[in-house]
Scaffold this motif. Sequence first.
Motif, PDB file in Angstrom:
ATOM      1  N   GLY A 152     -21.850  -3.078  -1.452  1.00 45.78           N
ATOM      2  CA  GLY A 152     -21.771  -4.524  -1.618  1.00 45.78           C
ATOM      3  C   GLY A 152     -21.092  -5.225  -0.457  1.00 45.78           C
ATOM      4  N   GLY A 153     -20.544  -4.455   0.480  1.00 46.40           N
ATOM      5  CA  GLY A 153     -19.883  -5.056   1.629  1.00 46.40           C
ATOM      6  C   GLY A 153     -18.437  -5.421   1.365  1.00 46.40           C
ATOM      7  N   PHE A 154     -17.778  -4.677   0.493  1.00 43.36           N
ATOM      8  CA  PHE A 154     -16.365  -4.917   0.223  1.00 43.36           C
ATOM      9  C   PHE A 154     -15.522  -4.169   1.254  1.00 43.36           C
ATOM     10  CE2 PHE A 154     -18.461  -5.395  -3.887  1.00 43.36           C
ATOM     11  CZ  PHE A 154     -17.967  -6.624  -4.307  1.00 43.36           C
ATOM     12  N   PRO A 155     -14.661  -4.856   1.995  1.00 41.64           N
ATOM     13  CA  PRO A 155     -13.884  -4.200   3.050  1.00 41.64           C
ATOM     14  C   PRO A 155     -12.998  -3.057   2.572  1.00 41.64           C
ATOM     15  CG  PRO A 155     -13.805  -6.570   3.320  1.00 41.64           C
ATOM     16  CD  PRO A 155     -14.443  -6.307   1.990  1.00 41.64           C
ATOM     17  N   PHE A 156     -12.567  -3.094   1.291  1.00 41.95           N
ATOM     18  CA  PHE A 156     -11.663  -2.034   0.844  1.00 41.95           C
ATOM     19  C   PHE A 156     -12.351  -0.689   0.728  1.00 41.95           C
ATOM     20  CE2 PHE A 156     -13.415  -2.678  -3.319  1.00 41.95           C
ATOM     21  CZ  PHE A 156     -13.410  -4.046  -3.565  1.00 41.95           C
ATOM     22  N   PHE A 157     -13.696  -0.642   0.794  1.00 43.04           N
ATOM     23  CA  PHE A 157     -14.386   0.632   0.980  1.00 43.04           C
ATOM     24  C   PHE A 157     -14.448   0.893   2.487  1.00 43.04           C
ATOM     25  CE2 PHE A 157     -16.367  -0.592  -3.192  1.00 43.04           C
ATOM     26  CZ  PHE A 157     -15.746   0.397  -3.933  1.00 43.04           C
ATOM     27  N   LEU A 200     -40.028 -11.348   9.336  1.00 42.63           N
ATOM     28  CA  LEU A 200     -39.406 -12.320   8.450  1.00 42.63           C
ATOM     29  C   LEU A 200     -38.212 -11.646   7.798  1.00 42.63           C
ATOM     30  CD1 LEU A 200     -39.171 -14.837   6.564  1.00 42.63           C
ATOM     31  CD2 LEU A 200     -40.844 -13.702   5.075  1.00 42.63           C
ATOM     32  N   ILE A 201     -37.023 -12.221   7.975  1.00 39.59           N
ATOM     33  CA  ILE A 201     -35.812 -11.678   7.364  1.00 39.59           C
ATOM     34  C   ILE A 201     -35.247 -12.736   6.428  1.00 39.59           C
ATOM     35  CG2 ILE A 201     -33.480 -10.851   7.768  1.00 39.59           C
ATOM     36  CD1 ILE A 201     -35.898 -10.535  10.595  1.00 39.59           C
ATOM     37  N   SER A 202     -35.195 -12.418   5.135  1.00 39.86           N
ATOM     38  CA  SER A 202     -34.755 -13.367   4.108  1.00 39.86           C
ATOM     39  C   SER A 202     -33.378 -12.965   3.614  1.00 39.86           C
ATOM     40  CB  SER A 202     -35.750 -13.366   2.946  1.00 39.86           C
ATOM     41  OG  SER A 202     -35.333 -14.225   1.912  1.00 39.86           O
ATOM     42  N   LEU A 203     -32.412 -13.859   3.771  1.00 34.89           N
ATOM     43  CA  LEU A 203     -31.046 -13.569   3.340  1.00 34.89           C
ATOM     44  C   LEU A 203     -30.928 -13.760   1.831  1.00 34.89           C
ATOM     45  CD1 LEU A 203     -28.267 -12.784   4.531  1.00 34.89           C
ATOM     46  CD2 LEU A 203     -27.687 -15.195   4.449  1.00 34.89           C
ATOM     47  N   SER A 204     -30.586 -12.685   1.140  1.00 33.91           N
ATOM     48  CA  SER A 204     -30.420 -12.735  -0.304  1.00 33.91           C
ATOM     49  C   SER A 204     -28.989 -12.329  -0.644  1.00 33.91           C
ATOM     50  CB  SER A 204     -31.442 -11.820  -0.987  1.00 33.91           C
ATOM     51  OG  SER A 204     -31.343 -11.919  -2.393  1.00 33.91           O
ATOM     52  N   SER A 205     -28.816 -11.605  -1.739  1.00 33.72           N
ATOM     53  CA  SER A 205     -27.486 -11.196  -2.175  1.00 33.72           C
ATOM     54  C   SER A 205     -27.627 -10.167  -3.286  1.00 33.72           C
ATOM     55  CB  SER A 205     -26.709 -12.404  -2.700  1.00 33.72           C
ATOM     56  OG  SER A 205     -25.529 -12.003  -3.359  1.00 33.72           O
ATOM     57  N   VAL A 206     -26.611  -9.298  -3.419  1.00 34.91           N
ATOM     58  CA  VAL A 206     -26.600  -8.434  -4.597  1.00 34.91           C
ATOM     59  C   VAL A 206     -26.446  -9.275  -5.864  1.00 34.91           C
ATOM     60  CG1 VAL A 206     -25.721  -6.398  -3.404  1.00 34.91           C
ATOM     61  CG2 VAL A 206     -24.105  -8.035  -4.388  1.00 34.91           C
ATOM     62  N   GLY A 207     -26.043 -10.524  -5.697  1.00 36.49           N
ATOM     63  CA  GLY A 207     -25.937 -11.435  -6.832  1.00 36.49           C
ATOM     64  C   GLY A 207     -27.266 -11.754  -7.489  1.00 36.49           C
ATOM     65  N   HIS A 208     -28.381 -11.293  -6.900  1.00 40.58           N
ATOM     66  CA  HIS A 208     -29.684 -11.532  -7.523  1.00 40.58           C
ATOM     67  C   HIS A 208     -29.777 -10.842  -8.889  1.00 40.58           C
ATOM     68  CE1 HIS A 208     -30.655  -7.476  -5.952  1.00 40.58           C
ATOM     69  NE2 HIS A 208     -31.598  -7.456  -6.879  1.00 40.58           N
ATOM     70  N   THR A 222     -41.306  -7.518   6.917  1.00 45.03           N
ATOM     71  CA  THR A 222     -40.336  -8.314   6.165  1.00 45.03           C
ATOM     72  C   THR A 222     -39.161  -7.469   5.679  1.00 45.03           C
ATOM     73  OG1 THR A 222     -41.223  -8.006   3.923  1.00 45.03           O
ATOM     74  CG2 THR A 222     -42.267  -9.688   5.300  1.00 45.03           C
ATOM     75  N   PHE A 223     -38.030  -8.136   5.560  1.00 44.97           N
ATOM     76  CA  PHE A 223     -36.840  -7.553   4.943  1.00 44.97           C
ATOM     77  C   PHE A 223     -36.149  -8.633   4.109  1.00 44.97           C
ATOM     78  CE2 PHE A 223     -37.272  -5.170   8.932  1.00 44.97           C
ATOM     79  CZ  PHE A 223     -37.139  -3.853   8.505  1.00 44.97           C
ATOM     80  N   SER A 224     -35.497  -8.217   3.045  1.00 51.19           N
ATOM     81  CA  SER A 224     -34.509  -9.074   2.387  1.00 51.19           C
ATOM     82  C   SER A 224     -33.161  -8.398   2.566  1.00 51.19           C
ATOM     83  CB  SER A 224     -34.844  -9.282   0.905  1.00 51.19           C
ATOM     84  OG  SER A 224     -35.065  -8.042   0.248  1.00 51.19           O
ATOM     85  N   VAL A 225     -32.106  -9.202   2.671  1.00 48.54           N
ATOM     86  CA  VAL A 225     -30.825  -8.690   3.153  1.00 48.54           C
ATOM     87  C   VAL A 225     -29.662  -9.192   2.298  1.00 48.54           C
ATOM     88  CG1 VAL A 225     -29.213  -8.785   5.105  1.00 48.54           C
ATOM     89  CG2 VAL A 225     -31.651  -8.523   5.532  1.00 48.54           C
ATOM     90  N   HIS A 226     -28.727  -8.292   2.031  1.00 48.49           N
ATOM     91  CA  HIS A 226     -27.410  -8.681   1.509  1.00 48.49           C
ATOM     92  C   HIS A 226     -26.419  -8.578   2.665  1.00 48.49           C
ATOM     93  CE1 HIS A 226     -23.821  -9.027  -0.878  1.00 48.49           C
ATOM     94  NE2 HIS A 226     -23.420  -7.812  -0.553  1.00 48.49           N
ATOM     95  N   PRO A 227     -25.710  -9.645   2.996  1.00 41.47           N
ATOM     96  CA  PRO A 227     -24.842  -9.620   4.171  1.00 41.47           C
ATOM     97  C   PRO A 227     -23.486  -8.975   3.943  1.00 41.47           C
ATOM     98  CG  PRO A 227     -24.746 -11.777   3.175  1.00 41.47           C
ATOM     99  CD  PRO A 227     -25.756 -10.985   2.385  1.00 41.47           C
ATOM    100  N   GLY A 228     -23.083  -8.845   2.678  1.00 42.87           N
ATOM    101  CA  GLY A 228     -21.741  -8.392   2.376  1.00 42.87           C
ATOM    102  C   GLY A 228     -20.911  -9.537   1.828  1.00 42.87           C
TER     103      GLY A 228
END
Length: 367
Positions: free
Chosen positions: A30-35, A206-214, A271-277
């Motif tokens: 998920g992109g949490f720095p503590f990992f 095509l790169i679509s910015l999404s989120s694990v929040g989906h 195409t890609f969809s991406v979670h940035p962290g």
Amino acid sequence: MATTKPSPVAPFQTTWWQWIEYYYLLMLHGGFPFFWWIRPHWKPSQMGDKRGTVVFITGGNSGTGYETAREYYLHGATVYIGCRSDQRATDAIARIKKGGRCNMYGEFEYETPNAAKVGTIEYINMDLSDLDSVERCANELKGKVQRLDMLFANAGIMATDPGQFTKQGYPLQFGTNTLGHQRLISLLLPLLKQTSRETPDSPARLISLSSVGHVFAPRGGINYEAIESRTELDKWAAYGESKWGDIALANFVNTHHGPGSPNAIDGEIITFSVHPGVVATNLSRHLGGVEAMYKLTWLTPLYQLQPYDGALNQIWCGEVSVAEARRMSGSFISCFQTQCPARPDLKNKVAVDRMWEWCDAQARKTE
């Protein structure tokens, strides 16, 4: 009058291993720095000379969009950013040209660029919450370029308060994050396909910015009845709905125009969809509770990434080798540079096609 429904966490898990799969996605990647042991394994220093590459980035004036625009500019690309504020776009471009990088506290640090290697950068005014503005932006870009190598559908809003709607009357989060981007992508498909026809060995992306929040989207992804009746979801369910839609946009283009698709014969689009962290940007900085935490500056690195690190996933999607990009086209990329599962209902071609077609129908209402 718009009403608010409680948050419906979608009951999409059907087997025990899917629970494990989502725990893996949401937590470890998920992109949490503590990992601390899960870190980027790619840096923009590995980018080659991007002269001749044409890039368009929505929301290129701040956050991950700004860092993406900055890297492509520094590596010689022709960069266009979409922004609804002329002043913010002008300020961002000035900072990019001076080599400014934003830290997690919203402060800029500067390193003078190599003038011999930089490209060009300019902005086009665009408000994703206004379909007419999106169309004007697309037409302006078509007047400036004959092809488009990369489209970063990066801009977005998060967890906005109920009662806010787009110019055409759609719930603000879905209308901005999904509907506005769908209109832009559909209008720019010809430019993307032109790139692929001219350079078939280096197709457009095509790169679509999404989120694990989906994962918090309603059952089936999109609650069309609520959208059409102006009945609002809980703000986090609405955010999940819009991020589900952002993955669906990439999936639709991959299915119909990606490698091996029927329409790829006139120009394939990777195409890609991406979670940035979990990124320290103005998207989250003013949410309830988070703003207060920013005052405890020593805590910030423990739970949020630098905007630069948050941009790495989408820049990597633009730069990964063509062979790998073709193999992974249509994938959801989480932290860092890792293929992760998206919600199972995003594999439902009928649901994905329905969303695209529904968005198309809304655009026709404005014509």
